[in-house]
Design a protein around this motif. Structure first.
Motif, PDB file in Angstrom:
ATOM      1  N   TRP A 118      -3.349  25.011  17.184  1.00  0.00           N
ATOM      2  CA  TRP A 118      -2.679  25.645  16.048  1.00  0.00           C
ATOM      3  C   TRP A 118      -2.479  24.621  14.945  1.00  0.00           C
ATOM      4  O   TRP A 118      -2.716  24.898  13.769  1.00  0.00           O
ATOM      5  CB  TRP A 118      -1.320  26.223  16.439  1.00  0.00           C
ATOM      6  CG  TRP A 118      -0.652  26.816  15.235  1.00  0.00           C
ATOM      7  CD1 TRP A 118      -0.875  28.041  14.695  1.00  0.00           C
ATOM      8  CD2 TRP A 118       0.294  26.171  14.369  1.00  0.00           C
ATOM      9  NE1 TRP A 118      -0.122  28.207  13.557  1.00  0.00           N
ATOM     10  CE2 TRP A 118       0.605  27.085  13.334  1.00  0.00           C
ATOM     11  CE3 TRP A 118       0.905  24.924  14.367  1.00  0.00           C
ATOM     12  CZ2 TRP A 118       1.506  26.782  12.321  1.00  0.00           C
ATOM     13  CZ3 TRP A 118       1.802  24.623  13.357  1.00  0.00           C
ATOM     14  CH2 TRP A 118       2.093  25.547  12.351  1.00  0.00           C
ATOM     15  N   SER A 121      -5.664  24.053  13.216  1.00  0.00           N
ATOM     16  CA  SER A 121      -6.013  25.179  12.352  1.00  0.00           C
ATOM     17  C   SER A 121      -5.226  25.123  11.052  1.00  0.00           C
ATOM     18  O   SER A 121      -5.760  25.358   9.972  1.00  0.00           O
ATOM     19  CB  SER A 121      -5.726  26.501  13.075  1.00  0.00           C
ATOM     20  OG  SER A 121      -6.540  26.646  14.202  1.00  0.00           O
ATOM     21  N   THR A 163      -2.498  32.223  16.174  1.00  0.00           N
ATOM     22  CA  THR A 163      -3.314  31.271  16.926  1.00  0.00           C
ATOM     23  C   THR A 163      -3.534  31.755  18.347  1.00  0.00           C
ATOM     24  O   THR A 163      -4.643  31.666  18.885  1.00  0.00           O
ATOM     25  CB  THR A 163      -2.637  29.890  16.956  1.00  0.00           C
ATOM     26  OG1 THR A 163      -2.502  29.423  15.624  1.00  0.00           O
ATOM     27  CG2 THR A 163      -3.468  28.897  17.744  1.00  0.00           C
ATOM     28  N   TYR A 193      -8.502  32.319  11.998  1.00  0.00           N
ATOM     29  CA  TYR A 193      -7.049  32.123  11.878  1.00  0.00           C
ATOM     30  C   TYR A 193      -6.600  32.414  10.446  1.00  0.00           C
ATOM     31  O   TYR A 193      -5.658  33.168  10.210  1.00  0.00           O
ATOM     32  CB  TYR A 193      -6.700  30.689  12.280  1.00  0.00           C
ATOM     33  CG  TYR A 193      -5.310  30.237  11.890  1.00  0.00           C
ATOM     34  CD1 TYR A 193      -4.222  30.468  12.717  1.00  0.00           C
ATOM     35  CD2 TYR A 193      -5.094  29.569  10.689  1.00  0.00           C
ATOM     36  CE1 TYR A 193      -2.949  30.051  12.362  1.00  0.00           C
ATOM     37  CE2 TYR A 193      -3.825  29.144  10.319  1.00  0.00           C
ATOM     38  CZ  TYR A 193      -2.758  29.385  11.161  1.00  0.00           C
ATOM     39  OH  TYR A 193      -1.499  28.975  10.793  1.00  0.00           O
TER      40      TYR A 193
END
Length: 242
Positions: A118, A121, A163, A193
Motif C-alpha cells: 500500500w 502504491s 489496496t 489502485y
C-alpha cells in the motif's frame, strides 16, 4: 525517497518469510473442484516471466513496518509530505497521523503503512501523479472532503481497503489478462489502485455519499477490480490525459 529507490530496496531485501506465506496461501487455494473449475473456465494464467514480479508484490504486502529500517521510515515521511503538502518531515508518533484519518497517536503510522505494497502504491501514485497534475492538489481535495460532517470522507482507511481489494484481485488471478497485455505486474497494481480510488472519489463527491455508504461502495469497487479492471484503468488514463 523515490519510487524507483523504494522498489529497489524491496527487490534486494530478504523477503523469504513473506514469500513463504504467499506460497502457502497459494498452495491452500490450489486444490479441489474450485481449482479445477478455475483452470477450465477461469481467467488466463499469468505468463511465466511475470510470476516473480507477482510474488514480489504479494510478499511486499506481507512486509511489516520496521522502525529500525531507514527506508521504511523514509517511505512514511514521503507519503506524509505528499498527503499534506508539507516540506517538513514528521515524528514517528503523534497526533499528525490522526489528522490524516488514522486513529491513535502510537498506531497511526503502522496503519498508514498498511503493508508495504500500500505504501508503495501511495508512493507511486504521488510521485508519478505529480508529473500529470494528479499529486498533492487533488489529494488535498480528497482530504478536504473530510471536513463537512455530511460528507465525511475516510481517506486513509479507504486507501488501505482499496489496496486490499487490488491485492485480492491479483491473488485470484483476476488481473492476469491486463498484466500479460502490459507485460507488468506492479505497474498494473499501482494504476488499478489509483483508478479504483478515482472511481470512489467521483461517486462519493458526485452522489454526496456518507460513512453509511462505505460498505456498499467497497463492494462495488471489489466487483469492478475483479470483473472490470481494464475499464477502470481506461477511465484513469482518460482522466490523466485531460
Amino acid at each position: 525517497i523515490s519510487f524507483t529507490e523504494a522498489l529497489q530496496h524491496f527487490q534486494s531485501t530478504d523477503l523469504s518469510e513473506c514469500r513463504q506465506k504467499v506460497r502457502a496461501t497459494a498452495a491452500g487455494r490450489g486444490h479441489g473442484l474450485a481449482a479445477l473449475l478455475c483452470c477450465l473456465f477461469g481467467p488466463p494464467r499469468l505468463r511465466p516471466q511475470l510470476q516473480g514480479e507477482r510474488e514480489l508484490a504479494l510478499a511486499m504486502a506481507q512486509c511489516p513496518l520496521d522502525d529500525g529500517e531507514s527506508v521504511h521510515m523514509r517511505i512514511l515521511q514521503t507519503i506524509y509530505r505528499q498527503l499534506t503538502g508539507s516540506r517538513l518531515g514528521c515524528p514517528r508518533y503523534g497526533e499528525h497521523w490522526e489528522e490524516l484519518g488514522f486513529q491513535g497517536r502510537a498506531g497511526g503510522a503502522k496503519r498508514c503503512w498498511g503493508g508495504s505494497h500500500w505504501s508503495h502504491s501511495r508512493l507511486s501514485g504521488g510521485i508519478q501523479g505529480q508529473r500529470k497534475g494528479f499529486g498533492h492538489r487533488r489529494t488535498t481535495g480528497w482530504l478536504r472532503l473530510e471536513k463537512p460532517l455530511e460528507l465525511t470522507f475516510p481517506f486513509c482507511i479507504m486507501s488501505v481497503n482499496i489496496t486490499r481489494l487490488v491485492l485480492q484481485a491479483l491473488r485470484e488471478d483476476r488481473l492476469c489478462r491486463e498484466c500479460n497485455r502490459r507485460q507488468q505486474v506492479l505497474a498494473v497494481l499501482n494504476r488499478l489502485y489509483a483508478a479504483a480510488f478515482l472511481q470512489l472519489y467521483r461517486v462519493w463527491k458526485g452522489q454526496r455519499q456518507t460513512l453509511a455508504d462505505c460498505d456498499r461502495l467497497l463492494k462495488a469497487l471489489e466487483l469492478a477490480t475483479k470483473k472490470k479492471p481494464r475499464q477502470l484503468l481506461k477511465s484513469l488514463e482518460i482522466y490523466m490525459d485531460r
